[in-house]
Design a protein around this motif. Structure first.
Motif, PDB file in Angstrom:
ATOM      1  N   PRO B 278      -7.145  -6.162 -41.257  1.00 55.60           N
ATOM      2  CA  PRO B 278      -8.612  -6.168 -41.516  1.00 55.60           C
ATOM      3  C   PRO B 278      -9.209  -7.399 -41.357  1.00 55.60           C
ATOM      4  CG  PRO B 278      -7.354  -6.389 -43.410  1.00 55.60           C
ATOM      5  CD  PRO B 278      -6.251  -6.211 -42.457  1.00 55.60           C
ATOM      6  N   LYS B 283     -11.678  -8.267 -45.908  1.00 56.40           N
ATOM      7  CA  LYS B 283     -10.578  -8.354 -47.035  1.00 56.40           C
ATOM      8  C   LYS B 283     -11.488  -8.978 -48.372  1.00 56.40           C
ATOM      9  CE  LYS B 283      -6.965 -10.487 -44.296  1.00 56.40           C
ATOM     10  NZ  LYS B 283      -6.149 -11.520 -44.164  1.00 56.40           N
ATOM     11  N   PHE B 287     -11.464  -6.862 -51.533  1.00 61.43           N
ATOM     12  CA  PHE B 287     -10.474  -7.329 -52.573  1.00 61.43           C
ATOM     13  C   PHE B 287     -11.011  -8.506 -53.166  1.00 61.43           C
ATOM     14  CE2 PHE B 287      -7.749  -5.086 -49.414  1.00 61.43           C
ATOM     15  CZ  PHE B 287      -6.887  -4.615 -50.164  1.00 61.43           C
ATOM     16  N   HIS B 293      -6.805 -15.874 -50.374  1.00 63.27           N
ATOM     17  CA  HIS B 293      -5.832 -15.194 -49.162  1.00 63.27           C
ATOM     18  C   HIS B 293      -5.160 -16.163 -48.491  1.00 63.27           C
ATOM     19  CE1 HIS B 293      -7.918 -11.152 -49.888  1.00 63.27           C
ATOM     20  NE2 HIS B 293      -9.080 -12.107 -49.895  1.00 63.27           N
ATOM     21  N   GLN B 294      -3.895 -15.651 -48.449  1.00 70.37           N
ATOM     22  CA  GLN B 294      -2.807 -16.565 -47.421  1.00 70.37           C
ATOM     23  C   GLN B 294      -3.721 -16.642 -45.971  1.00 70.37           C
ATOM     24  OE1 GLN B 294       1.512 -16.160 -48.637  1.00 70.37           O
ATOM     25  NE2 GLN B 294       0.674 -14.564 -47.708  1.00 70.37           N
ATOM     26  N   PHE B 296      -1.964 -18.728 -42.400  1.00 72.59           N
ATOM     27  CA  PHE B 296      -0.953 -19.339 -41.798  1.00 72.59           C
ATOM     28  C   PHE B 296      -1.412 -20.193 -40.496  1.00 72.59           C
ATOM     29  CE2 PHE B 296       1.414 -16.104 -43.933  1.00 72.59           C
ATOM     30  CZ  PHE B 296       2.465 -16.801 -44.451  1.00 72.59           C
ATOM     31  N   GLN B 310      -3.607 -17.485 -38.627  1.00 75.87           N
ATOM     32  CA  GLN B 310      -3.479 -16.103 -38.857  1.00 75.87           C
ATOM     33  C   GLN B 310      -4.041 -15.916 -40.284  1.00 75.87           C
ATOM     34  OE1 GLN B 310      -0.798 -13.956 -41.168  1.00 75.87           O
ATOM     35  NE2 GLN B 310       0.873 -14.453 -39.468  1.00 75.87           N
ATOM     36  N   GLY B 311      -4.579 -14.486 -40.258  1.00 75.26           N
ATOM     37  CA  GLY B 311      -5.252 -14.000 -41.592  1.00 75.26           C
ATOM     38  C   GLY B 311      -6.810 -14.164 -41.695  1.00 75.26           C
TER      39      GLY B 311
END
Lengths: 460, 624
Positions: B278, B283, B287, B293-294, B296, B310-311
């Motif tokens: 997503p 997100k 959520f 949120h993680q 990277f 990333q993310g």
């Protein structure tokens, strides 16, 4: 054709003289041979020729008897389906045939789908191609209607219940799979939560199976054996429950020489009451036969009413009869003629010799205690079945098989949890999902994947 | 003006991960092959994350390698970090993942393509396909070149009518600001192929020198990095690290304050995006209870300062992206190098495909990769390999290669694509494979290399190495099965005691002893009971013995599965003739046209009763 073995009751439901459990498939004879005990020595099914009838018993897992049966054999290709076939002729009535079938299925034989015998007959060239469409009509009609009916039965008022059970197993599977496919996003598996969820679905399945048994009880009834030494009022009790004179009631001990069976409705439960011959040592041959049959009936009964008589007092014979009875929790002790002033049996005697047994003080002649007896019968039947919860299921045999299967897989996951790697747990978990999915007609594997994305925030 | 430009056996359109595999496979199988690309500088492009592998994907890469494909060898050359994920969760889900140097990945793949005999590389946009009597006969470029051919593989990725969206900035474009392919879609529609529209997205890239790594957690590579290819040399290159940080409540506040400018929520984006990938704004909205949120931070190569976040894939306006980034610990002074974007593109709903990846109604036309509605470099490469192989087999007039669900993840992937209704970009997961325990990354060669050899993709060098490995494995297994200890064996008794393992009661084979969780193959080496084993052999022995019970369970299931799989349905079947099929089942069967009863039973909307009806129909047909 390389097919598995299938079995089903092939006579129409309802009361009848006999019912037939039909089994078809390669190795069917050898399989049934495992549970069939011939009456005559050396008449094991595997030694019998095709198109013979053999008398014997179907045995349960222990040494008990499921039913006395006549078994006929047919060898491939000379049979209806063209495969090896066994037909078990058992006693009529839903219960005997159903027990036989359950025993057969416990051997790993699969419950036949509607029309499957006919389908096999067709596929094996036993039925003309012209008839093929007729076969299809049977399958179509039976499966569509059957599926709808079964689902309706299963859901009904209980859809919420089934849903929550399904939810639990789905969530457990989701947690497991998410931790495998998205470990970096969701972290490690919460074993405690998974255990809890599995335990809940396991309990849910047990509850459904028990509720199903309860449904069976209302549909198929239970058996209650009346026993006791001669002339303590067993036959009078039967008549009192029936509300009419049926058994010959005399003061001569040993009058009831044979089993007397009657059906009576006790608080909505169909009850088959068996009045057994007075059990006592005797040299009379006819009476001896009666006594042997009585012993078997007592063994098979769901409940036992042991009758004592305050007038006759408590004798060693009463104690002996009591001690011979297995499964003491199914016994109700009825002490008759409590209306007499002079009692040879005291409360203390009962507590001493029959501790822990439910007792009813009654006078059959004066209609005292009969009502309490009916209440107690109901209470004992329900005990441990529904846990007081209002579940109204009638679980079909197929549903029962699937529930049991799912329960078994969940059990295996529970036992292996934290002992084997997660990917191995997945094997039985997916099996459980598949069994439950067949029950509710859903693709739970897909749903479980959907759920991962709904519940977890995943993504690069 | 159209001119005759040449004659090839196989033409591959698009040189991404699918296209490279397809072209190499066809050429290696002896077909004169043309590989067309929109840009010579963007071959084997990784326009999104700089990594290859991970759960289910690693299995795919190993399978590609086992069959004689290129992805594994290429990533082994271009990796800058190797890491095994899911260690301790069991052999079936253990997965290798590599961080790639994107430039190096491109260069190495280009080298391989250029060195490949039978393969021509051409920069051209294909605008039209020529179909004659239901069979593909030529492709025509934008500049009028007509290449005659016998088979075509389209691997157009997200280029088909690609549309890039960043806030309210919207323009036609392929990934990474490439030109999109504007005309090919119309050609496909003209030939009766149905198209759908999907969406995907990518995060912004940031400058390494603007990042404060002291506020992040280092994610180093493995000490002993493994490799993807069974043929690659051991990896010795120093490993680069990734870094872990997270979003903050302030980050989420920024997103929410600007949500009215998010194309995901304003209705600008119409294509369906993947749930497993997503956008960040998605997100935050879905959520909302999570306040972190993680994220990277991953290097994109050794010789660039670009780093991937990333993310954080997003199509928020550029100014919001910068604000969002600056609210993240370690990125307070961040300088952006590339803006994140969403991209919409045309795809071919894959129920139009055969299991060979050939379009049902057009002979010789294959599609592979994102055009089939999948996502991921690995999924693309796997399909490209299969499509390339089958294009070559088509030219040679041989039977197509169809991998089954019980023998490979590639089989699961393609079977799912064809039989399921795909309504979002499809990503492979290990949970999609019902025989996961048999489809491990460690045994991909055992499962597939003989097949690769049979079709002519596995060269002598690989084949000899494979056979040597199989012989050693067999010998070692026999060694473990034939040797045993008795309770009287002093040394063994002492060893078990020291290991805290139960003493022996009866004679036990080494094989069965290995099943004890606390005993491993290396113990046998350390006790000098056996000569030191090759790592791969030790791993196989270990897995095969320890998981024997569960593996046997799955093999039992496979047997049942194969029964239905082996019941073939004739290609010419007319489902309108089948008496007694339910309507929905009839429609779906007509659309998918399954090749076996097993496949038929997996089609959405086909019930067991329909399968029985089909059985009877086929039997009746056979008798007539």
């Amino acid at each position: 054709m390389n097919q598995d073995i299938i079995g089903a009751i092939s006579t129409p439901p309802g009361e009848g003289g006999i019912a037939i459990v039909r089994i078809s498939g390669e190795g069917a004879i050898e399989k049934i041979n495992e549970v069939f005990y011939p009456k005559a020595k050396g008449k094991e099914l595997i030694y019998q020729k095709p198109f013979t009838l053999t008398l014997g018993y179907i045995r349960d897992e222990g040494q008990g008897m499921v039913d006395e049966v006549l078994v006929s054999l047919m060898k491939s290709p000379r049979s209806y389906t063209g495969e090896d076939m066994v037909e078990i002729n058992c006693h009529g009535g839903a219960l005997a045939a159903k027990r036989c079938l359950e025993r057969v299925l416990s051997l790993g034989i699969r419950l036949a789908q509607p029309g499957e015998f006919t389908q096999r007959a067709f596929l094996n060239g036993k039925i003309d191609a012209v008839q093929a469409e007729a076969v299809i009509d049977i399958i179509r009609a039976k499966t569509d209607r059957g599926l709808k009916l079964a689902l309706k039965q299963l859901e009904g008022k209980n859809s919420q219940y089934i849903k929550s059970m399904e939810d639990n197993i789905l969530e457990a599977n989701m947690l497991l799979e998410a931790s495998l496919d998205f470990s970096e996003d969701v972290g490690d598996l919460d074993y405690e939560r998974v255990r809890e969820l599995l335990q809940m679905s396991r309990d849910g399945i047990d509850k459904m199976l028990k509720a199903g048994e309860l449904g069976d009880i209302y549909k198929e009834g239970i058996s209650v054996a009346i026993c006791g030494k001669p002339n303590v009022g067993k036959s009078s009790l039967l008549n009192a429950l029936l509300g009419k004179e049926r058994a010959i009631v005399t003061d001569v001990p040993g009058t009831t020489r044979d089993l007397i069976e009657e059906y009576v409705n006790i608080r909505g439960i169909p009850v088959r009451i068996i009045d057994t011959a007075g059990i006592r040592d005797t040299s009379d041959l006819v009476e001896k036969l009666g006594i042997n049959r009585a012993k078997q009936a007592i063994k098979d009964a769901d409940l036992i009413i042991l009758v004592l008589d305050v007038e006759a007092g408590m004798t060693e014979e009463d104690i002996r009869i009591f001690q011979e009875l297995e499964n003491k929790e199914r016994i109700i002790l009825l002490v008759n003629k409590d209306d007499l002033l002079e009692k040879k049996i005291k409360k203390e005697d009962i507590e001493l010799h029959f501790s822990g047994i439910d007792v009813i003080w009654a006078s059959i002649k004066e209609d005292i205690g009969i009502q309490s007896l009916a209440e107690m019968i109901e209470r004992k039947v329900m005990a441990g079945l529904a846990d007081g919860e209002q579940l109204e299921f009638t679980v079909s045999l197929r549903q029962k098989e699937l529930l049991k299967e799912a329960g078994q897989y969940i059990q295996e996951v529970l036992e292996a949890l934290e002992l084997v790697p997660l990917d191995c747990l997945g094997v039985d978990m997916q099996n459980a999902l598949s069994s439950l999915g067949q029950l509710t007609g859903k693709d739970l594997k897909e749903e479980s994947i959907d759920r991962i994305f709904r519940e977890f925030c995943i993504g690069k | 003006m159209i001119y005759q430009a040449g004659n090839f056996e196989v033409v591959v359109i698009g040189a991404g991960h699918a296209g490279c595999e397809a072209a190499l496979a066809a050429a290696r199988m002896g077909c004169k092959t043309l590989l067309c690309t929109l840009s010579m500088e963007h071959i084997a492009l990784m326009p999104c994350n700089p990594s290859i592998g991970g759960p289910a994907k690693a299995q795919l890469v190993r399978e590609i390698d086992a069959l004689g494909g290129e992805m594994a060898i290429n990533i082994d050359k271009a990796q800058i970090q190797m890491r095994t994920i899911n260690t301790g969760k069991g052999p079936a889900v253990q997965a290798l993942r590599a961080q790639a140097d994107k430039q190096e990945y491109y260069r190495e793949m280009l080298k391989t393509l250029l060195a490949q005999p039978n393969l021509d590389l051409l920069m051209a946009e294909i605008e039209d396909l020529e179909i004659k009597q239901g069979r593909v006969s030529a492709v025509i470029t934008k500049t009028g070149a007509r290449f005659q051919c016998q088979a075509v593989v389209i691997t157009s990725g997200t280029y088909l009518k690609g549309r890039i969206i960043i806030g309210d900035v919207i323009y036609d474009g392929g990934p990474g600001n490439q030109f999109p392919a504007q005309k090919l879609s119309a050609s496909l529609l003209n030939h009766g192929i149905e198209l759908g529209r999907f969406k995907t997205g990518t995060p912004p890239r940031i400058n390494r020198r603007s990042v404060d790594f002291s506020k992040m957690i280092e994610q180093p590579g493995d000490d002993r990095p493994l490799r993807f290819s069974f043929m690659s040399p051991r990896i010795k290159r120093p490993q680069l690290s990734c870094w872990l940080t997270h979003s903050t409540p302030r980050t989420h506040q920024i997103v929410m304050d600007n949500i009215d400018r998010a194309p995901m929520f304003t209705g600008v984006i119409k294509g369906r995006g993947p749930r497993y990938c997503p956008s960040f704004e998605d997100k935050v909205v879905r959520f909302s209870h999570k306040d972190a949120h993680q994220l990277f931070i991953e290097p994109e190569g050794r010789f660039t300062d670009e780093m991937y976040v990333q993310g954080l894939n997003t199509s928020l306006p550029e100014d919001v992206q910068i604000e969002v980034l600056k609210s993240i610990p370690g990125l307070e002074k961040v300088r952006i190098m590339r803006t994140g974007y969403a991209i919409e593109y045309d795809y071919v709903p894959p129920s139009q495909l055969k299991l060979s990846l050939e379009i049902k109604q057009i002979e010789g036309l294959f599609t592979a990769g994102q055009i089939n509605g999948t996502s991921g470099y690995e999924e693309a490469a796997a399909q490209g390999l299969v499509a390339g192989i089958n294009a070559a087999l088509k030219v040679k007039e041989k039977e197509a290669l169809i991998l089954k669900r019980n023998e490979s993840f590639i089989g699961v992937l393609i079977d799912d694509l064809v039989n399921k209704e795909i309504d979002e970009p499809y990503r492979l997961l290990t949970s999609r494979a019902e025989y996961r325990l048999l489809l491990r990354q460690d045994n991909a060669d055992i499962r597939l290399t003989p097949k690769g050899r049979e079709i002519g993709l596995v060269d002598d060098r690989r084949w000899e190495a494979f056979n040597r490995k199989m012989e050693t494995l067999e010998d070692t297994r026999t060694l473990f099965q034939l040797n045993s200890f008795t309770p009287a064996h002093r040394e063994a008794a002492d060893f078990l005691k020291q290991k805290g393992s139960a003493p022996l009661k009866d004679r036990i084979s080494w094989w069965d002893l290995l099943k004890r969780p606390e005993i491993s193959v290396s113990d046998f080496e350390e006790m000098n009971w056996i000569e030191p084993l090759d790592e791969e052999i030790a791993e196989q022995i270990q897995i095969q013995s320890k998981y024997q019970g569960y593996i046997a369970k799955q093999q039992e299931q496979v047997k049942k599965f194969e029964k239905l799989e082996n019941r073939k349905i004739p290609e010419e079947i007319d489902y309108d003739e089948v008496y007694g099929l339910a309507n929905e089942a009839r429609q779906r069967l007509k659309a998918v046209r399954p090749s076996s009863m097993g496949q038929a039973s997996r089609i959405t909307g086909v019930n067991p009763a329909d399968i029985n009806v089909l059985y009877i129909f086929l039997e009746k047909k056979r008798r007539n």
